[in-house]
Scaffold this active site. Structure first.
Site, PDB file in Angstrom:
ATOM      1  N   HIS A 100      43.021  12.251 -95.797  1.00  0.00           N
ATOM      2  CA  HIS A 100      43.678  12.890 -94.649  1.00  0.00           C
ATOM      3  C   HIS A 100      44.543  14.078 -95.079  1.00  0.00           C
ATOM      4  O   HIS A 100      45.723  14.157 -94.731  1.00  0.00           O
ATOM      5  CB  HIS A 100      44.530  11.851 -93.891  1.00  0.00           C
ATOM      6  CG  HIS A 100      44.557  12.116 -92.421  1.00  0.00           C
ATOM      7  ND1 HIS A 100      44.270  11.164 -91.475  1.00  0.00           N
ATOM      8  CD2 HIS A 100      44.832  13.237 -91.732  1.00  0.00           C
ATOM      9  CE1 HIS A 100      44.375  11.695 -90.272  1.00  0.00           C
ATOM     10  NE2 HIS A 100      44.712  12.956 -90.404  1.00  0.00           N
ATOM     11  N   GLU A 110      41.398   3.814 -93.240  1.00  0.00           N
ATOM     12  CA  GLU A 110      42.368   4.626 -93.983  1.00  0.00           C
ATOM     13  C   GLU A 110      43.839   4.263 -93.774  1.00  0.00           C
ATOM     14  O   GLU A 110      44.683   4.584 -94.620  1.00  0.00           O
ATOM     15  CB  GLU A 110      42.185   6.107 -93.644  1.00  0.00           C
ATOM     16  CG  GLU A 110      42.666   6.457 -92.249  1.00  0.00           C
ATOM     17  CD  GLU A 110      42.542   7.951 -91.944  1.00  0.00           C
ATOM     18  OE1 GLU A 110      41.652   8.602 -92.486  1.00  0.00           O
ATOM     19  OE2 GLU A 110      43.335   8.439 -91.137  1.00  0.00           O
ATOM     20  N   ASP A 122      37.341  13.164 -94.750  1.00  0.00           N
ATOM     21  CA  ASP A 122      38.789  13.258 -94.936  1.00  0.00           C
ATOM     22  C   ASP A 122      39.466  12.124 -94.181  1.00  0.00           C
ATOM     23  O   ASP A 122      40.643  11.846 -94.394  1.00  0.00           O
ATOM     24  CB  ASP A 122      39.293  14.617 -94.408  1.00  0.00           C
ATOM     25  CG  ASP A 122      40.746  14.870 -94.784  1.00  0.00           C
ATOM     26  OD1 ASP A 122      41.089  14.639 -95.957  1.00  0.00           O
ATOM     27  OD2 ASP A 122      41.539  15.294 -93.916  1.00  0.00           O
TER      28      ASP A 122
HETATM   29  P1  NAD Z   1      41.179  20.392 -79.557  1.00  0.00           P
HETATM   30  O1  NAD Z   1      41.752  19.572 -78.469  1.00  0.00           O
HETATM   31  O2  NAD Z   1      41.544  21.844 -79.650  1.00  0.00           O
HETATM   32  O3  NAD Z   1      39.568  20.303 -79.523  1.00  0.00           O
HETATM   33  C1  NAD Z   1      38.867  19.123 -79.310  1.00  0.00           C
HETATM   34  C2  NAD Z   1      37.539  19.486 -78.675  1.00  0.00           C
HETATM   35  O4  NAD Z   1      36.752  18.308 -78.567  1.00  0.00           O
HETATM   36  C3  NAD Z   1      37.685  20.073 -77.260  1.00  0.00           C
HETATM   37  O5  NAD Z   1      36.965  21.285 -77.146  1.00  0.00           O
HETATM   38  C4  NAD Z   1      37.079  18.983 -76.365  1.00  0.00           C
HETATM   39  O6  NAD Z   1      36.446  19.494 -75.195  1.00  0.00           O
HETATM   40  C5  NAD Z   1      36.070  18.370 -77.328  1.00  0.00           C
HETATM   41  N1  NAD Z   1      35.577  17.075 -76.880  1.00  0.00           N
HETATM   42  C6  NAD Z   1      36.210  16.156 -76.118  1.00  0.00           C
HETATM   43  N2  NAD Z   1      35.375  15.114 -75.881  1.00  0.00           N
HETATM   44  C7  NAD Z   1      34.209  15.388 -76.504  1.00  0.00           C
HETATM   45  C8  NAD Z   1      32.976  14.695 -76.620  1.00  0.00           C
HETATM   46  N3  NAD Z   1      32.784  13.504 -76.050  1.00  0.00           N
HETATM   47  N4  NAD Z   1      31.996  15.278 -77.348  1.00  0.00           N
HETATM   48  C9  NAD Z   1      32.186  16.484 -77.924  1.00  0.00           C
HETATM   49  N5  NAD Z   1      33.318  17.187 -77.827  1.00  0.00           N
HETATM   50  C10 NAD Z   1      34.323  16.637 -77.133  1.00  0.00           C
HETATM   51  O7  NAD Z   1      41.559  19.627 -80.904  1.00  0.00           O
HETATM   52  P2  NAD Z   1      41.652  20.239 -82.379  1.00  0.00           P
HETATM   53  O8  NAD Z   1      43.033  20.754 -82.605  1.00  0.00           O
HETATM   54  O9  NAD Z   1      40.490  21.126 -82.620  1.00  0.00           O
HETATM   55  O10 NAD Z   1      41.519  18.906 -83.244  1.00  0.00           O
HETATM   56  C11 NAD Z   1      40.300  18.189 -83.328  1.00  0.00           C
HETATM   57  C12 NAD Z   1      40.551  16.867 -84.029  1.00  0.00           C
HETATM   58  O11 NAD Z   1      40.906  17.117 -85.398  1.00  0.00           O
HETATM   59  C13 NAD Z   1      41.769  16.104 -83.483  1.00  0.00           C
HETATM   60  O12 NAD Z   1      41.379  15.276 -82.419  1.00  0.00           O
HETATM   61  C14 NAD Z   1      42.249  15.318 -84.653  1.00  0.00           C
HETATM   62  O13 NAD Z   1      41.679  14.036 -84.563  1.00  0.00           O
HETATM   63  C15 NAD Z   1      41.660  16.021 -85.870  1.00  0.00           C
HETATM   64  N6  NAD Z   1      42.693  16.517 -86.819  1.00  0.00           N
HETATM   65  C16 NAD Z   1      42.561  16.170 -88.136  1.00  0.00           C
HETATM   66  C17 NAD Z   1      43.480  16.630 -89.088  1.00  0.00           C
HETATM   67  C18 NAD Z   1      43.349  16.286 -90.560  1.00  0.00           C
HETATM   68  O14 NAD Z   1      44.315  16.476 -91.312  1.00  0.00           O
HETATM   69  N7  NAD Z   1      42.209  15.846 -91.030  1.00  0.00           N
HETATM   70  C19 NAD Z   1      44.536  17.441 -88.665  1.00  0.00           C
HETATM   71  C20 NAD Z   1      44.625  17.785 -87.308  1.00  0.00           C
HETATM   72  C21 NAD Z   1      43.703  17.317 -86.407  1.00  0.00           C
END
Ligand code: NAD
Length: 332
Positions: free
Chosen positions: A299, A267, A262
């Protein structure tokens, strides 16, 4: 101070207007004007006469933009997204401009899309759809594998990763995960393992960690080599978690049963734009799309009614907190 907070909404599409106009009916003292232009140094001056601006992931809110916004009297930047890497926070602080965001809106929206990509890539739904439209009812090239009793490897178990763990459990999969912190909500059904073990044991790998220095190009030729042959890789997090050239090499090595993206490194110029009339030179996206086992969306993981409503509600609540002078956990 003006009794009404006037907000200029940048980079708005019809669906943004719809969700914000609906949510606006429960808030008082807020007036919104919408513009299709994205916020950057050339368009910041449009904010003349407004108190606040609202921007999105691809806006350029660097030093120059913030300086112009300050000159135009802007006191609040409302990010209608979680990320804020595109905002010069130091300059905003210098001019006493408050910056607020929407830290989480609907983790299930993104997690459900991640599973949709995994399933579509596995059963080649993107191919099957076109075949049947051409009266080609043969099954060649469409064989997938059962997810039931296979292993799902979830990298990053925050809000979205945790939702993905629950979905995978619902499919009858064994769920393993790698994160720098263990999420206590997942105790009992998710086993935390090392990254190496996750890569070597998983049949489906889904990325849900943020993009940081430590996760940049986390998926590269070395980590790809550690994966099982016939793995499915899904990225709904951030494009630069995956080194695209190495992914292409991995696909050519027949490492992947399927790849669902996605997000991808290239992008930025594509996101939410119709470029169907253009000839895209040097496009790695086009190279990726040439493979039958790759499924790409633009996205759209966040793009559900529930998520848009939650974004609108939280953004307007942020504006309301600003009017009332209340502190908020959504302050950046
Ligand atoms: P979040 O902050 O709740 O969770 C992120 C997790 O990643 C945390 O548990 C953190 O400890 C972990 N993390 C940090 N460093 C790490 C590493 N080196 N290795 C493994 N894990 C690690 O965030 P979320 O709300 O779950 O969002 C996750 C990601 O999704 C965001 O960073 C964003 O990039 C992406 N996102 C994409 C869309 C989309 O439309 N495709 C929408 C929203 C968010």
């Amino acid at each position: 101070m003006n009794t009404t907070l006037k907000i200029l909404f940048y980079d708005t599409k019809s669906y943004d207007r719809d969700s914000f106009q609906e949510a606006l009916s429960s808030f008082f003292g807020i007036e919104i004007e919408y513009t299709k232009s994205d916020l950057d140094p050339r368009t910041a001056a449009l904010a003349e006469g407004f108190d606040a601006v609202c921007a999105f992931v691809s806006s350029d809110i660097g030093t120059k933009t913030v300086e112009i916004l300050h000159q135009k009297g802007i006191r609040l930047i409302l990010m209608r997204c979680a990320g804020f890497n595109n905002v010069d926070l130091e300059t905003a602080k210098k001019y006493d401009i408050r910056v607020m965001r929407v830290p989480g809106y609907s983790p299930e929206a993104v997690a459900e899309h991640a599973m949709a990509l995994a399933l579509a890539a596995n059963r080649r739904l993107h191919k099957a759809y076109n075949k049947v439209r051409e009266n080609d009812f043969s099954l060649s090239g469409l064989m997938g594998f059962n997810f039931y009793e296979k292993t799902a490897g979830i990298i990053g178990t925050g809000k979205i990763g945790a939702a993905m763990c629950r979905i995978c459990q619902g499919f009858g999969m064994k769920v393993i995960a790698f994160d720098v912190y263990e999420n206590p909500e997942l105790k009992g059904f998710v086993e935390y393992v090392s990254l190496e073990k996750l890569l070597s044991d998983s049949d489906v790998i889904s990325l849900h960690c943020p993009l940081m220095d430590s996760t940049y190009h986390l998926i590269n030729i070395d980590t790809i080599r550690q994966m099982k042959d016939g793995v499915i890789l899904v990225n709904t997090s951030r494009g630069a978690l995956v080194k695209t050239d190495d992914l292409i090499e991995g696909i050519r090595m027949h490492k992947f049963a399927g790849v669902g993206l996605d997000v991808y490194e290239e992008e930025t110029n594509n996101v939410f734009e119709d470029r169907s009339d253009e000839i895209l030179e040097h496009s790695t996206t086009a190279r990726l799309l040439s493979f039958p086992n790759v499924m790409i969306t633009s996205h759209q993981g966040f793009f559900t009614r529930e998520a848009l409503n939650a974004i609108a509600e939280t953004t307007l609540q942020n504006a309301d907190d600003f009017i009332a002078g209340r502190e908020s956990t959504n302050d950046i």
